[in-house]
Design a protein around this motif. Structure first.
Motif, PDB file in Angstrom:
ATOM      1  N   ALA A  79      11.873  -2.587  -2.488  1.00 34.86           N
ATOM      2  CA  ALA A  79      10.545  -2.030  -2.782  1.00 34.86           C
ATOM      3  C   ALA A  79       9.671  -3.042  -3.510  1.00 34.86           C
ATOM      4  O   ALA A  79       8.480  -3.187  -3.208  1.00 34.86           O
ATOM      5  CB  ALA A  79      10.699  -0.762  -3.628  1.00 34.86           C
ATOM      6  N   LYS A  80      10.266  -3.764  -4.456  1.00 33.02           N
ATOM      7  CA  LYS A  80       9.494  -4.749  -5.205  1.00 33.02           C
ATOM      8  C   LYS A  80       9.053  -5.903  -4.308  1.00 33.02           C
ATOM      9  O   LYS A  80       7.926  -6.381  -4.394  1.00 33.02           O
ATOM     10  CB  LYS A  80      10.304  -5.284  -6.384  1.00 33.02           C
ATOM     11  N   LYS A  81       9.965  -6.344  -3.423  1.00 33.76           N
ATOM     12  CA  LYS A  81       9.604  -7.426  -2.504  1.00 33.76           C
ATOM     13  C   LYS A  81       8.501  -6.978  -1.548  1.00 33.76           C
ATOM     14  O   LYS A  81       7.582  -7.734  -1.249  1.00 33.76           O
ATOM     15  CB  LYS A  81      10.829  -7.874  -1.708  1.00 33.76           C
ATOM     16  N   PHE A  82       8.620  -5.733  -1.077  1.00 32.96           N
ATOM     17  CA  PHE A  82       7.584  -5.186  -0.184  1.00 32.96           C
ATOM     18  C   PHE A  82       6.226  -5.223  -0.878  1.00 32.96           C
ATOM     19  O   PHE A  82       5.220  -5.618  -0.280  1.00 32.96           O
ATOM     20  CB  PHE A  82       7.948  -3.748   0.180  1.00 32.96           C
ATOM     21  N   HIS A  83       6.186  -4.846  -2.168  1.00 39.50           N
ATOM     22  CA  HIS A  83       4.928  -4.868  -2.919  1.00 39.50           C
ATOM     23  C   HIS A  83       4.464  -6.289  -3.180  1.00 39.50           C
ATOM     24  O   HIS A  83       3.290  -6.629  -2.972  1.00 39.50           O
ATOM     25  CB  HIS A  83       5.090  -4.126  -4.246  1.00 39.50           C
ATOM     26  N   ASP A  84       5.360  -7.142  -3.651  1.00 39.22           N
ATOM     27  CA  ASP A  84       4.977  -8.508  -4.013  1.00 39.22           C
ATOM     28  C   ASP A  84       4.501  -9.305  -2.798  1.00 39.22           C
ATOM     29  O   ASP A  84       3.607 -10.155  -2.917  1.00 39.22           O
ATOM     30  CB  ASP A  84       6.147  -9.225  -4.674  1.00 39.22           C
ATOM     31  N   ASP A  85       5.075  -9.017  -1.634  1.00 41.02           N
ATOM     32  CA  ASP A  85       4.680  -9.721  -0.409  1.00 41.02           C
ATOM     33  C   ASP A  85       3.416  -9.127   0.214  1.00 41.02           C
ATOM     34  O   ASP A  85       2.912  -9.658   1.206  1.00 41.02           O
ATOM     35  CB  ASP A  85       5.816  -9.690   0.617  1.00 41.02           C
ATOM     36  N   LYS A  86       2.939  -8.013  -0.379  1.00 37.17           N
ATOM     37  CA  LYS A  86       1.737  -7.322   0.119  1.00 37.17           C
ATOM     38  C   LYS A  86       1.882  -6.961   1.602  1.00 37.17           C
ATOM     39  O   LYS A  86       0.959  -7.150   2.403  1.00 37.17           O
ATOM     40  CB  LYS A  86       0.492  -8.188  -0.089  1.00 37.17           C
ATOM     41  N   ASN A  87       3.039  -6.395   1.933  1.00 35.73           N
ATOM     42  CA  ASN A  87       3.279  -5.979   3.314  1.00 35.73           C
ATOM     43  C   ASN A  87       2.727  -4.579   3.580  1.00 35.73           C
ATOM     44  O   ASN A  87       3.386  -3.722   4.173  1.00 35.73           O
ATOM     45  CB  ASN A  87       4.787  -5.998   3.611  1.00 35.73           C
ATOM     46  N   TYR A  88       1.522  -4.328   3.141  1.00 38.78           N
ATOM     47  CA  TYR A  88       0.922  -3.009   3.318  1.00 38.78           C
ATOM     48  C   TYR A  88      -0.598  -3.137   3.200  1.00 38.78           C
ATOM     49  O   TYR A  88      -1.126  -4.147   2.731  1.00 38.78           O
ATOM     50  CB  TYR A  88       1.434  -2.028   2.261  1.00 38.78           C
ATOM     51  N   GLU A  89      -1.269  -2.118   3.620  1.00 35.92           N
ATOM     52  CA  GLU A  89      -2.725  -2.037   3.486  1.00 35.92           C
ATOM     53  C   GLU A  89      -3.087  -0.673   2.920  1.00 35.92           C
ATOM     54  O   GLU A  89      -2.601   0.361   3.405  1.00 35.92           O
ATOM     55  CB  GLU A  89      -3.419  -2.228   4.845  1.00 35.92           C
ATOM     56  N   ILE A  90      -3.899  -0.657   1.889  1.00 32.89           N
ATOM     57  CA  ILE A  90      -4.326   0.593   1.275  1.00 32.89           C
ATOM     58  C   ILE A  90      -5.596   1.067   1.978  1.00 32.89           C
ATOM     59  O   ILE A  90      -6.583   0.341   2.053  1.00 32.89           O
ATOM     60  CB  ILE A  90      -4.593   0.417  -0.226  1.00 32.89           C
ATOM     61  N   ALA A  91      -5.557   2.283   2.524  1.00 33.44           N
ATOM     62  CA  ALA A  91      -6.712   2.862   3.210  1.00 33.44           C
ATOM     63  C   ALA A  91      -7.147   4.127   2.484  1.00 33.44           C
ATOM     64  O   ALA A  91      -6.323   4.996   2.183  1.00 33.44           O
ATOM     65  CB  ALA A  91      -6.367   3.161   4.669  1.00 33.44           C
ATOM     66  N   ILE A  92      -8.429   4.214   2.178  1.00 34.94           N
ATOM     67  CA  ILE A  92      -8.978   5.388   1.510  1.00 34.94           C
ATOM     68  C   ILE A  92      -9.673   6.254   2.552  1.00 34.94           C
ATOM     69  O   ILE A  92     -10.519   5.779   3.307  1.00 34.94           O
ATOM     70  CB  ILE A  92      -9.982   4.992   0.409  1.00 34.94           C
ATOM     71  N   ASP A  93      -9.327   7.509   2.581  1.00 30.08           N
ATOM     72  CA  ASP A  93      -9.876   8.441   3.562  1.00 30.08           C
ATOM     73  C   ASP A  93     -11.394   8.554   3.410  1.00 30.08           C
ATOM     74  O   ASP A  93     -11.900   8.835   2.323  1.00 30.08           O
ATOM     75  CB  ASP A  93      -9.234   9.814   3.371  1.00 30.08           C
ATOM     76  N   GLN A  94     -12.129   8.331   4.504  1.00 33.88           N
ATOM     77  CA  GLN A  94     -13.595   8.378   4.442  1.00 33.88           C
ATOM     78  C   GLN A  94     -14.098   9.762   4.057  1.00 33.88           C
ATOM     79  O   GLN A  94     -15.090   9.876   3.324  1.00 33.88           O
ATOM     80  CB  GLN A  94     -14.199   7.973   5.794  1.00 33.88           C
ATOM     81  N   THR A  95     -13.436  10.800   4.519  1.00 29.14           N
ATOM     82  CA  THR A  95     -13.869  12.158   4.172  1.00 29.14           C
ATOM     83  C   THR A  95     -13.815  12.371   2.666  1.00 29.14           C
ATOM     84  O   THR A  95     -14.694  13.014   2.079  1.00 29.14           O
ATOM     85  CB  THR A  95     -12.998  13.204   4.895  1.00 29.14           C
TER      86      THR A  95
END
Length: 325
Positions: free
Chosen positions: A161-177
């Motif tokens: 989990a820490k490696k996943f976060h540190d490597d930024k293997n994700y994108e945060i999307a905020i719901d437009q609604t």
């Protein structure tokens, strides 16, 4: 029903007050700071963004908000036309509709939405970072999620989990609604403060016109000086609202006393145009190229001169025009 895609964050009925021609033939002179080009185009082609008002709620038409805004603009149109023609708020309804338009324009635009989205993404990023800051916090967070009924893959280790976060293997999307819902709450707050201001109708001399832009309700300090970290707020004293209503009419709003009306001279019109242009996000609009504005290379420039005269300096996503002060 077909979904509408071209959503105007600056209403066409407002833009027509700065256009040459009427109805669907109304065309505005436009200066685009990103391309450094000028052109004339239909009001349908500017100040819009694909699916800007689209909502995604189970059982609700995605056009719900866009249709509602269109209906509201239909009710607003005659009141705004009378305010512009008479240069006054004849009734409380005229005042209320104009302030409602100002509140919507002040809050519901791409610049503000981008800032709101970034704020929420930053918070989510900080929460994610905190969640994997130590093994103890990670285990505690996972336990709380499981107790709340959230499905958690037990095979995922703290190190993964820490490696996943540190490597930024994700994108945060905020719901437009969700962002639209927040905007609507903000509109109510801004509308209250606009109603508490004193307002002055400003007219230009013959042969001079006001311009507008893609973010036309300009909130600034009255002295227009930069205060660094402290920006102007809708509820703060010593702030000024500059809101062009048409080529021939400008609204000024403060918490201090103002005359009900005043006439600007040519220099004051150029100063006002420059002030509006400096707070544009991307484009400024005018009835014709025959307006005056200050640039870093020429104190009184006309619209047609902007591409060759304008030295565009990006600062906080705004075009930096020269100060007329």
């Amino acid at each position: 029903m077909a979904e509408k895609s071209n959503h105007h964050y600056v209403p066409q009925l407002y833009l027509r007050n700065f256009a040459d021609g009427f109805g669907r033939k109304a065309r505005v002179f436009t200066f685009d700071s990103t391309s450094n080009e000028t052109f004339k185009t239909s009001v349908r082609n500017v100040a819009s963004k694909r699916h800007f008002n689209r909502v995604e709620i189970d059982g609700v038409d995605p056009n719900y908000l866009e249709d509602g805004l269109s209906e509201m603009e239909g009710e607003l149109a005659p009141f705004l036309a009378e305010v512009v023609a008479e240069k006054r708020f004849r009734t409380s309804e005229h005042f209320d509709w104009t302030m409602n338009l100002a509140a919507q324009l002040s809050v519901r635009n791409p610049r503000m939405r981008s800032q709101l989205e970034k704020f929420h993404k930053d918070i989510a990023e900080r929460i994610a970072s905190l969640s994997v800051s130590t093994r103890e916090i990670w285990e505690s967070q996972r336990k709380q999620m499981q107790e709340s009924g959230v499905a958690v893959d037990a095979k995922v280790t703290y190190e993964q989990a820490k490696k996943f976060h540190d490597d930024k293997n994700y994108e945060i999307a905020i719901d437009q609604t969700h962002l639209i819902w927040l905007e609507m709450q903000m509109v109510e707050t801004v509308l209250t403060e606009l109603g508490n201001r004193n307002w002055c109708f400003v007219s230009p001399p013959d042969g001079h016109i006001f311009i507008t832009c893609d973010d036309p309700v300009v909130l600034s300090w009255k002295d227009q000086k930069d205060r660094g970290f402290y920006g102007p707020g809708h509820g703060l004293m010593d702030t000024l609202i500059t809101f062009p209503l048409s080529s021939d009419l400008l609204l000024l709003g403060t918490f201090e006393n103002l005359p009900p009306a005043m006439n600007y001279d040519a220099l004051q019109v150029a100063d006002a145009n420059t002030h509006v242009a400096r707070y544009s996000t991307k484009q400024i609009y005018a009835r014709s190229s025959d307006f005056n504005i200050h640039t870093p290379t020429k104190f009184f420039a006309s619209g047609n001169e902007l591409p060759t005269l304008m030295r565009r300096v990006k600062k906080d996503s705004k075009t930096e025009f020269a100060s007329g002060k």
